[in-house]
Design a protein around this motif. Structure first.
Motif, mmCIF file in Angstrom:
data_model
loop_
_atom_site.group_PDB
_atom_site.id
_atom_site.type_symbol
_atom_site.label_atom_id
_atom_site.label_comp_id
_atom_site.label_asym_id
_atom_site.label_seq_id
_atom_site.Cartn_x
_atom_site.Cartn_y
_atom_site.Cartn_z
ATOM 1 N N ILE A 82 51.224 51.926 -8.299
ATOM 2 C CA ILE A 82 52.081 52.064 -6.974
ATOM 3 C C ILE A 82 53.642 51.820 -7.458
ATOM 4 O O ILE A 82 54.449 52.619 -7.108
ATOM 5 N N LEU A 83 53.614 50.844 -8.371
ATOM 6 C CA LEU A 83 55.392 50.429 -9.056
ATOM 7 C C LEU A 83 55.857 51.544 -9.305
ATOM 8 O O LEU A 83 57.068 52.148 -9.324
ATOM 9 N N TYR A 84 54.958 52.306 -10.353
ATOM 10 C CA TYR A 84 55.497 53.587 -10.994
ATOM 11 C C TYR A 84 55.889 54.619 -10.073
ATOM 12 O O TYR A 84 56.599 55.498 -10.388
ATOM 13 N N ASN A 85 55.374 54.618 -8.838
ATOM 14 C CA ASN A 85 55.724 55.874 -7.847
ATOM 15 C C ASN A 85 56.522 55.265 -6.706
ATOM 16 O O ASN A 85 56.749 55.759 -5.766
ATOM 17 N N ARG A 86 57.228 54.070 -6.949
ATOM 18 C CA ARG A 86 58.013 53.494 -5.899
ATOM 19 C C ARG A 86 59.331 54.242 -5.664
ATOM 20 O O ARG A 86 59.620 54.129 -4.532
ATOM 21 N N ARG A 87 59.950 54.969 -6.487
ATOM 22 C CA ARG A 87 60.962 55.567 -6.273
ATOM 23 C C ARG A 87 60.689 56.504 -5.062
ATOM 24 O O ARG A 87 61.412 56.714 -4.202
ATOM 25 N N HIS A 88 59.618 57.253 -5.358
ATOM 26 C CA HIS A 88 59.270 58.384 -4.232
ATOM 27 C C HIS A 88 59.090 57.754 -3.062
ATOM 28 O O HIS A 88 59.637 58.267 -1.799
ATOM 29 N N LEU A 89 58.523 56.479 -2.954
ATOM 30 C CA LEU A 89 58.248 55.927 -1.686
ATOM 31 C C LEU A 89 59.851 55.678 -0.892
ATOM 32 O O LEU A 89 60.130 55.433 0.218
ATOM 33 N N GLY A 90 60.773 54.983 -1.836
ATOM 34 C CA GLY A 90 61.959 54.651 -1.407
ATOM 35 C C GLY A 90 62.712 55.942 -0.647
ATOM 36 O O GLY A 90 63.424 55.563 0.091
ATOM 37 N N VAL A 91 62.653 57.066 -1.504
ATOM 38 C CA VAL A 91 63.364 58.089 -0.588
ATOM 39 C C VAL A 91 62.707 58.594 0.633
ATOM 40 O O VAL A 91 63.372 58.803 1.511
ATOM 41 N N SER A 92 61.358 58.402 0.417
ATOM 42 C CA SER A 92 60.667 58.771 1.953
ATOM 43 C C SER A 92 61.247 57.771 2.915
ATOM 44 O O SER A 92 61.101 57.975 4.239
ATOM 45 N N MET A 93 61.265 56.628 2.562
ATOM 46 C CA MET A 93 61.623 55.337 3.462
ATOM 47 C C MET A 93 63.123 55.820 4.031
ATOM 48 O O MET A 93 63.558 55.537 5.269
ATOM 49 N N PHE A 94 64.118 56.124 3.191
ATOM 50 C CA PHE A 94 65.399 56.576 3.392
ATOM 51 C C PHE A 94 65.577 57.708 4.487
ATOM 52 O O PHE A 94 66.310 57.675 5.365
ATOM 53 N N ILE A 95 64.428 58.683 4.150
ATOM 54 C CA ILE A 95 64.382 59.660 5.274
ATOM 55 C C ILE A 95 64.106 59.394 6.488
ATOM 56 O O ILE A 95 64.615 59.713 7.694
ATOM 57 N N ALA A 96 63.050 58.292 6.825
ATOM 58 C CA ALA A 96 62.702 57.810 7.988
ATOM 59 C C ALA A 96 63.846 57.166 8.514
ATOM 60 O O ALA A 96 64.011 57.159 9.760
ATOM 61 N N ALA A 97 64.667 56.299 7.669
ATOM 62 C CA ALA A 97 65.901 55.541 8.279
ATOM 63 C C ALA A 97 66.863 56.559 8.815
ATOM 64 O O ALA A 97 67.500 56.544 9.727
ATOM 65 N N LEU A 98 67.035 57.571 8.043
ATOM 66 C CA LEU A 98 67.986 58.610 8.437
ATOM 67 C C LEU A 98 67.675 59.338 9.700
ATOM 68 O O LEU A 98 68.711 59.427 10.549
ATOM 69 N N ILE A 99 66.428 59.573 10.214
ATOM 70 C CA ILE A 99 66.118 60.361 11.074
ATOM 71 C C ILE A 99 66.300 59.244 12.529
ATOM 72 O O ILE A 99 66.755 59.535 13.242
ATOM 73 N N HIS A 100 66.024 57.897 12.324
ATOM 74 C CA HIS A 100 65.976 56.973 12.996
ATOM 75 C C HIS A 100 67.784 56.845 13.507
ATOM 76 O O HIS A 100 67.932 56.778 14.503
ATOM 77 N N GLY A 101 68.576 56.592 12.471
ATOM 78 C CA GLY A 101 69.918 56.630 12.629
ATOM 79 C C GLY A 101 70.456 57.938 13.254
ATOM 80 O O GLY A 101 71.613 57.806 14.016
ATOM 81 N N GLY A 102 69.898 59.073 12.828
ATOM 82 C CA GLY A 102 70.659 60.406 13.060
ATOM 83 C C GLY A 102 70.513 60.218 14.722
ATOM 84 O O GLY A 102 71.329 60.744 15.340
ATOM 85 N N PHE A 103 69.319 60.010 15.298
ATOM 86 C CA PHE A 103 68.985 60.382 16.481
ATOM 87 C C PHE A 103 69.605 59.054 17.443
ATOM 88 O O PHE A 103 70.055 59.344 18.609
#
Length: 342
Positions: free
Chosen positions: A80-101
């Motif tokens: 999971i640590l090896y794939n944490r980058r993709h999880l981080g980018v996905s989290m940013f997308i969720a935060a961006l949608i929250h902030g955008g709306f």
């Protein structure tokens, strides 16, 4: 390891994890929306989106923050640590949608620039109950943007590992801003107890795991080796597993001593890629393989196999009966050292 820079490094395992991430995000949004509409059917679409993606981003951020210490405590978490980058980018997308709306609903429907409105519509920075908490969320989102946009190896290689690491350590500053954003907002608006609960429980879990990991590593850093004629006694050879290492602190530096093919070799514990703990990895195909992202080094000289150029410091060892000794003076990075035969 890779020979060139690519924006997204996908392989079979990463594709599987990415599918799990996307499916989990969609499932959460659907469940959140369903439960919200059942108990409060008058909730507007904008409010539903803001709350759903905001709470999703908070949950994902907590998961990201606990992956590191969990991987240090349990090697089963390393994939999971090896794939944490993709999880981080996905989290940013969720935060961006929250902030955008949020920006659209509260600041984009007037005749003032939304960002200007965000910073000027409430200037009561001296009040706890009327603090402009949305500004804190916006600043946290900016930090998450810089982290997401620099999450691949192109920036790691061009910023240097030290600068890149410092930049990405700002996730903890963003986390503090988000905590303040949520709790200050709770004073001013009807905030979901669910979101508050996530923050409280999440903070306790994150803080506890980091403290446990810190105490575990402190034992390594504070263990004093006995000196004998310039050599430091570090352990009994039976304490080192085959194809694995034991980590020690020598001259304020962490060193990993590996046992492999009837030999012992010692190298500096820190991987040149992202500072991963080489001593928590193992020997694969004759190379020390970092548990974080698979970077490899030859145990006898600390060099990455060609065509790669990463190098770490090496140390001289000796064996007296079953006791392992190390010369505390490190050789230059990439220096060939004859392995100690068992």
């Amino acid at each position: 390891m890779g020979l060139d820079y690519q924006l997204v490094l996908w392989n079979k395992h990463k594709k599987t994890y990415d599918k799990i991430i996307v499916a989990s995000m969609l499932l959460y949004i659907i469940l959140f929306a369903t439960i919200t509409l059942i108990f409060n059917s008058e909730t507007s679409i904008e409010t539903l989106v803001i709350r759903a993606f905001g709470s999703l981003a908070i949950i994902m951020l907590h998961i990201i923050l606990i992956i590191g210490p969990l991987a240090r405590l349990n090697t089963n978490v390393l994939p999971i640590l090896y794939n944490r980058r993709h999880l981080g980018v996905s989290m940013f997308i969720a935060a961006l949608i929250h902030g955008g709306f949020s920006m659209f609903q509260f600041h984009a429907l007037g005749n003032v620039n939304p960002i200007y409105s965000l910073f000027t519509s409430n200037m009561d920075y001296g009040s706890l109950t009327n603090f402009p908490f949305q500004v804190l969320g916006f600043l946290a989102l900016l930090i998450l943007f810089f982290m997401a946009s620099t999450s691949h190896d192109f920036f790691l290689g061009n910023l240097s590992a030290k600068v890149w690491k410092r930049l990405h350590m700002m996730v903890y500053f963003a986390y503090a801003l988000i905590i303040a954003h949520v709790f200050l907002g709770a004073f001013q608006q009807e905030t979901s107890l669910f979101t508050i609960g996530i923050m409280v429980v999440g903070f306790i879990v994150v803080a506890s795991l980091h403290l446990v990991t810190a105490f575990k590593e402190r034992k390594v850093d504070t263990t004093k080796a006995e000196e004998k004629e310039g050599w430091l006694e570090v352990c009994n050879i039976s304490e080192i597993e085959e194809d694995r290492a034991k980590i020690f602190t020598v001259e304020n530096e962490r060193v990993a001593i590996f046992k492999y093919d009837g030999k012992l070799s010692a190298i500096h514990n820190v991987c040149k890629h992202q500072g991963g703990p080489l001593g928590e990895g193992k020997i694969i195909d004759g190379c020390i393989t970092c548990p974080w992202h698979g970077y490899q080094y030859l145990p006898s000289n600390g060099q990455s196999p060609p065509p790669f150029t990463e190098k770490v410091s090496t140390y001289e060892l000796k064996l007296e009966e079953t006791t392992v000794y190390i010369n505390p003076k490190a050789f230059d990075e990439g220096t060939q050292v004859k392995p100690c035969k068992i």
